[in-house]
Design a protein around this motif. Structure first.
Motif, PDB file in Angstrom:
ATOM      1  N   PHE A  20       0.733  -1.273  -0.043  1.00 35.32           N
ATOM      2  CA  PHE A  20       0.026  -0.046  -0.155  1.00 35.32           C
ATOM      3  C   PHE A  20       0.710   1.413   0.049  1.00 35.32           C
ATOM      4  N   CYS A  21       1.961   1.074   0.615  1.00 36.53           N
ATOM      5  CA  CYS A  21       2.944   2.461   0.721  1.00 36.53           C
ATOM      6  C   CYS A  21       4.253   1.991   0.121  1.00 36.53           C
ATOM      7  N   ALA A  22       4.286   1.777  -1.152  1.00 32.68           N
ATOM      8  CA  ALA A  22       5.117   0.920  -1.777  1.00 32.68           C
ATOM      9  C   ALA A  22       6.689   1.959  -2.046  1.00 32.68           C
ATOM     10  N   GLY A  23       6.581   3.410  -2.117  1.00 31.30           N
ATOM     11  CA  GLY A  23       7.546   4.180  -2.366  1.00 31.30           C
ATOM     12  C   GLY A  23       8.426   3.841  -3.364  1.00 31.30           C
ATOM     13  N   GLY A  80      11.318  -0.821  -2.461  1.00 31.60           N
ATOM     14  CA  GLY A  80      12.287  -1.659  -1.722  1.00 31.60           C
ATOM     15  C   GLY A  80      11.657  -2.963  -1.240  1.00 31.60           C
ATOM     16  N   LYS A  81      10.470  -2.968  -0.720  1.00 33.29           N
ATOM     17  CA  LYS A  81       9.669  -4.251  -0.264  1.00 33.29           C
ATOM     18  C   LYS A  81       9.013  -4.955  -1.600  1.00 33.29           C
ATOM     19  N   ASP A 126       1.261   4.258  -4.002  1.00 34.88           N
ATOM     20  CA  ASP A 126       1.733   5.204  -3.208  1.00 34.88           C
ATOM     21  C   ASP A 126       1.095   6.334  -3.470  1.00 34.88           C
ATOM     22  N   ASN A 127       1.202   7.403  -2.471  1.00 32.90           N
ATOM     23  CA  ASN A 127       0.507   9.014  -2.963  1.00 32.90           C
ATOM     24  C   ASN A 127       1.558   9.761  -3.520  1.00 32.90           C
ATOM     25  N   SER A 128       2.923   9.268  -3.991  1.00 33.18           N
ATOM     26  CA  SER A 128       3.855  10.060  -4.419  1.00 33.18           C
ATOM     27  C   SER A 128       4.266   9.399  -5.608  1.00 33.18           C
ATOM     28  N   ARG A 161       8.103   9.235  -5.944  1.00 33.31           N
ATOM     29  CA  ARG A 161       8.642   8.044  -5.326  1.00 33.31           C
ATOM     30  C   ARG A 161       8.544   6.615  -6.054  1.00 33.31           C
ATOM     31  N   GLU A 164      -5.395   7.949   0.587  1.00 31.69           N
ATOM     32  CA  GLU A 164      -5.476   6.589   1.102  1.00 31.69           C
ATOM     33  C   GLU A 164      -6.978   6.268   0.797  1.00 31.69           C
ATOM     34  N   ASP A 193       3.428  -0.380   4.775  1.00 34.53           N
ATOM     35  CA  ASP A 193       4.760   0.126   5.354  1.00 34.53           C
ATOM     36  C   ASP A 193       4.828   1.439   5.494  1.00 34.53           C
ATOM     37  N   ALA A 194       4.198   1.969   6.465  1.00 34.71           N
ATOM     38  CA  ALA A 194       3.348   3.371   6.792  1.00 34.71           C
ATOM     39  C   ALA A 194       4.610   4.214   6.932  1.00 34.71           C
ATOM     40  N   PRO A 195       4.121   5.533   6.507  1.00 39.03           N
ATOM     41  CA  PRO A 195       4.821   6.574   6.405  1.00 39.03           C
ATOM     42  C   PRO A 195       5.101   6.908   8.071  1.00 39.03           C
ATOM     43  N   ILE A 243      -4.601   5.258   6.817  1.00 41.84           N
ATOM     44  CA  ILE A 243      -3.907   4.356   5.969  1.00 41.84           C
ATOM     45  C   ILE A 243      -4.208   3.004   6.113  1.00 41.84           C
TER      46      ILE A 243
HETATM   47  C1  LIG Z   1       8.200   4.000   4.948  1.00 37.15           C
HETATM   48  S1  LIG Z   1       7.826   4.761   3.210  1.00 37.15           S
HETATM   49  C2  LIG Z   1       7.919   3.282   2.291  1.00 37.15           C
HETATM   50  C3  LIG Z   1       8.987   2.589   1.845  1.00 37.15           C
HETATM   51  C4  LIG Z   1       8.732   1.373   0.893  1.00 37.15           C
HETATM   52  N1  LIG Z   1       7.962   0.374   1.050  1.00 37.15           N
HETATM   53  C5  LIG Z   1      10.198   0.795   0.569  1.00 37.15           C
HETATM   54  O1  LIG Z   1      10.417  -0.386   1.050  1.00 37.15           O
HETATM   55  O2  LIG Z   1      11.051   1.475  -0.036  1.00 37.15           O
HETATM   56  C6  LIG Z   1       6.195   5.237   3.372  1.00 37.15           C
HETATM   57  C7  LIG Z   1       5.690   5.687   1.931  1.00 37.15           C
HETATM   58  O3  LIG Z   1       4.180   5.898   2.201  1.00 37.15           O
HETATM   59  C8  LIG Z   1       3.851   7.093   1.298  1.00 37.15           C
HETATM   60  N2  LIG Z   1       2.439   7.495   1.833  1.00 37.15           N
HETATM   61  C9  LIG Z   1       2.434   8.467   2.596  1.00 37.15           C
HETATM   62  N3  LIG Z   1       1.157   8.808   2.872  1.00 37.15           N
HETATM   63  C10 LIG Z   1       0.437   8.000   2.184  1.00 37.15           C
HETATM   64  C11 LIG Z   1      -0.902   7.660   1.873  1.00 37.15           C
HETATM   65  N4  LIG Z   1      -1.848   8.723   2.411  1.00 37.15           N
HETATM   66  N5  LIG Z   1      -1.177   6.785   0.938  1.00 37.15           N
HETATM   67  C12 LIG Z   1      -0.189   5.960   0.406  1.00 37.15           C
HETATM   68  N6  LIG Z   1       0.895   6.091   0.569  1.00 37.15           N
HETATM   69  C13 LIG Z   1       1.160   7.071   1.210  1.00 37.15           C
HETATM   70  C14 LIG Z   1       4.903   7.752   0.895  1.00 37.15           C
HETATM   71  O4  LIG Z   1       4.881   8.494  -0.010  1.00 37.15           O
HETATM   72  C15 LIG Z   1       6.215   6.779   1.419  1.00 37.15           C
HETATM   73  O5  LIG Z   1       6.532   6.565   0.002  1.00 37.15           O
END
Ligand SMILES: C[S@@+](CC[C@H](N)C(=O)[O-])C[C@H]1O[C@@H](n2cnc3c(N)ncnc32)[C@H](O)[C@@H]1O
Length: 456
Positions: A258-261, A264-265, A283-285, A288, A312, A330-332, A364
């Motif tokens: 859900f928060c793939a950035g 990495g994962k 991801d919302n970015s 990223r 989200e 993998d939450a922010p 989220i």
């Molecule tokens: C901890 S990082 C993820 C790292 C990634 N999973 C990795 O292994 O490289 C958290 C991610 O959550 C994303 N994020 C923040 N708010 C979000 C939202 N409301 N919905 C989805 N993604 C969100 C950020 O953009 C960020 O990429």
């Protein structure tokens, strides 16, 4: 002995970093772009000194006579003070691995070294005054000063972990993290890659817990390495690898990251799924997620679908509702489990920012939970050390969803992977569905993982 330009360049970087308005590696990269004539040795030296200074920020501030809390007022430019900053940072770094609290001898050695490099004697009077006070610096009154952490953070961690564990944890956060790699088991075998690296003169060993990991000795440059370019290897902390492993993704499943950035994962999950099933990287970015594309190409995965979310609760999530076997959140988070790599995060967070993060994490998690099919597994993870972002979020979700989600029992999973010594954190009574990775216990970044199973 350092040339004055190097002292000034280090000071320039630290002056920028002291605004704490961006990740330190981004600020450093910007500085390097603006100073293309600096050689790679100098860049290395400046980066190491800057990170050493960030690890000992309150100490440096007390030497400079500043307050321990960075404010725009004390990050004003002032050449004499700037130069001192550079001098001290280089001297700190030259001292090798230091863990707080420093003894008065260590204080004196650092200051003496700085004095020997101040060939024009411009800062001798200040350094002499600091030396006269070395005893005072070595006897800090507060927990924050003792561990070179902001006071709110030291106190929160101390209350949460207890005195002994907090001391060990705080020390481990001042170490530099090892360089870990994940072998892409979709295309390569770990022992073969280990052998190939050894033939290139790169010393490494299998990571103690992750079945995919290699831990390097030192930090050799790998950017041009054919094993990196071919997708056989990705840089990834062992803790991150374990988090993907614990998600338990399997062949043919529908899995949502859900928060793939930058993925990495996602990449690790795709390899676990042997490039079958459907893997959604959300991801919302957009920026990223863009970072995932070249890594995907190298990885050999073609089961990954990316989606940039508006939020989200993006309505396009409706088509995934009730469909997923597994969802990883993998939450922010504050990132405080990664202080070994990002010491500036101690100064970029505050109690208020943690509260805001907790709200986002809860939103989220609630939305991600709706994607699961009956029997599916929801995994919540952070790289934070704080109960507010970990156990508290777990607790609220568990209570609010008691009729639809059952806290997951990790026992069998940990046994299966030989991970029984991962710690069960001090969890809320009745919520034993969490495990923690901690730098002083597992030599990984700090991670928290909680899971639930959706009821049938
Ligand atoms: C901890 S990082 C993820 C790292 C990634 N999973 C990795 O292994 O490289 C958290 C991610 O959550 C994303 N994020 C923040 N708010 C979000 C939202 N409301 N919905 C989805 N993604 C969100 C950020 O953009 C960020 O990429």
């Amino acid at each position: 002995m350092f040339a004055r330009y190097l002292i000034l360049a280090t000071a320039d970087v630290l002056q920028r970093l002291s605004r704490f308005d961006a990740p330190a590696d981004i600020t450093l990269a910007q500085f390097q772009r603006e100073n293309p004539k600096l050689g790679s040795r100098d860049r290395h030296q400046i980066a190491n000194a800057a990170f050493a200074a960030l690890r000992f920020w309150p100490l440096i501030q007390s030497w400079l006579g500043h307050s321990t809390t960075p404010t725009p007022a004390n990050s004003r430019s002032n050449t004499a003070v700037d130069e001192r900053l550079g001098l001290i940072a280089l001297a700190l770094d030259a001292q090798g691995l230091l863990t707080p609290p420093l003894t008065s001898e260590q204080h004196l050695e650092i200051l003496q070294r700085a004095k020997s490099w101040d060939s024009a004697g411009m800062h001798h009077a200040w350094l002499d005054a600091c030396m006269a006070k070395a005893q005072t610096f070595a006897a800090p009154l507060t927990s924050g000063l003792q561990h070179n952490l902001p006071e709110w953070l030291a106190q929160t961690l101390q209350a949460q972990y207890g005195d002994a564990a907090f001391g060990a944890l705080a020390q481990s956060l001042k170490q530099t993290a090892p360089l870990d790699l994940r072998v892409n088991l979709l295309t390569h075998k770990r022992n073969v890659v280990l052998q190939q690296l050894a033939e290139q003169g790169i010393v490494c060993a299998a990571t103690p817990y992750s079945p995919w990991g290699l831990r390097l000795q030192g930090k050799p440059s790998l950017r041009q390495n054919p094993l990196m370019q071919s997708g056989a290897l990705e840089v990834q902390d062992e803790g991150s690898q374990l988090l993907a492993l614990l998600t338990g993704a399997k062949r043919g499943e529908t899995v949502v990251d859900f928060c793939a950035g930058a993925g990495g994962k996602t990449l690790a999950l795709g390899a676990m799924m042997r490039n079958t099933g459907r893997l959604y990287a959300l991801d919302n970015s957009a920026h990223r997620l863009d970072g995932l594309q070249p890594r995907l190409k190298r990885s050999g995965l073609n089961n990954v679908h990316t989606l940039v979310l508006q939020s989200e609760t993006d309505e396009r999530l409706a088509r995934l509702r009730g469909k997923a076997d597994r969802v990883l959140v993998d939450a922010p988070c504050s990132g405080l489990g990664t202080l070994r790599r990002h010491p500036e995060l101690a100064w970029r967070n505050s109690l208020r920012s943690i509260e805001e993060l907790q709200q986002t994490q809860r939103r989220i998690l609630d939305s991600a939970a709706s994607l699961l099919k009956p029997g599916g597994t929801l995994v919540y993870a952070t790289c934070s050390l704080l109960e507010q972002e970990n156990g508290a979020v777990n607790h609220v979700f568990t209570q609010a969803n008691a009729s639809s989600f059952t806290p997951f029992d990790w026992t069998a999973t940990l046994e299966k992977h030989g991970l029984t010594n991962l710690q069960k954190p001090g969890h809320h009574a009745g919520v034993p569905n969490a495990i923690a990775l901690l730098p002083h216990l597992h030599q990984t970044d700090g991670f928290y993982v909680a899971a639930w199973q959706k009821n049938h």
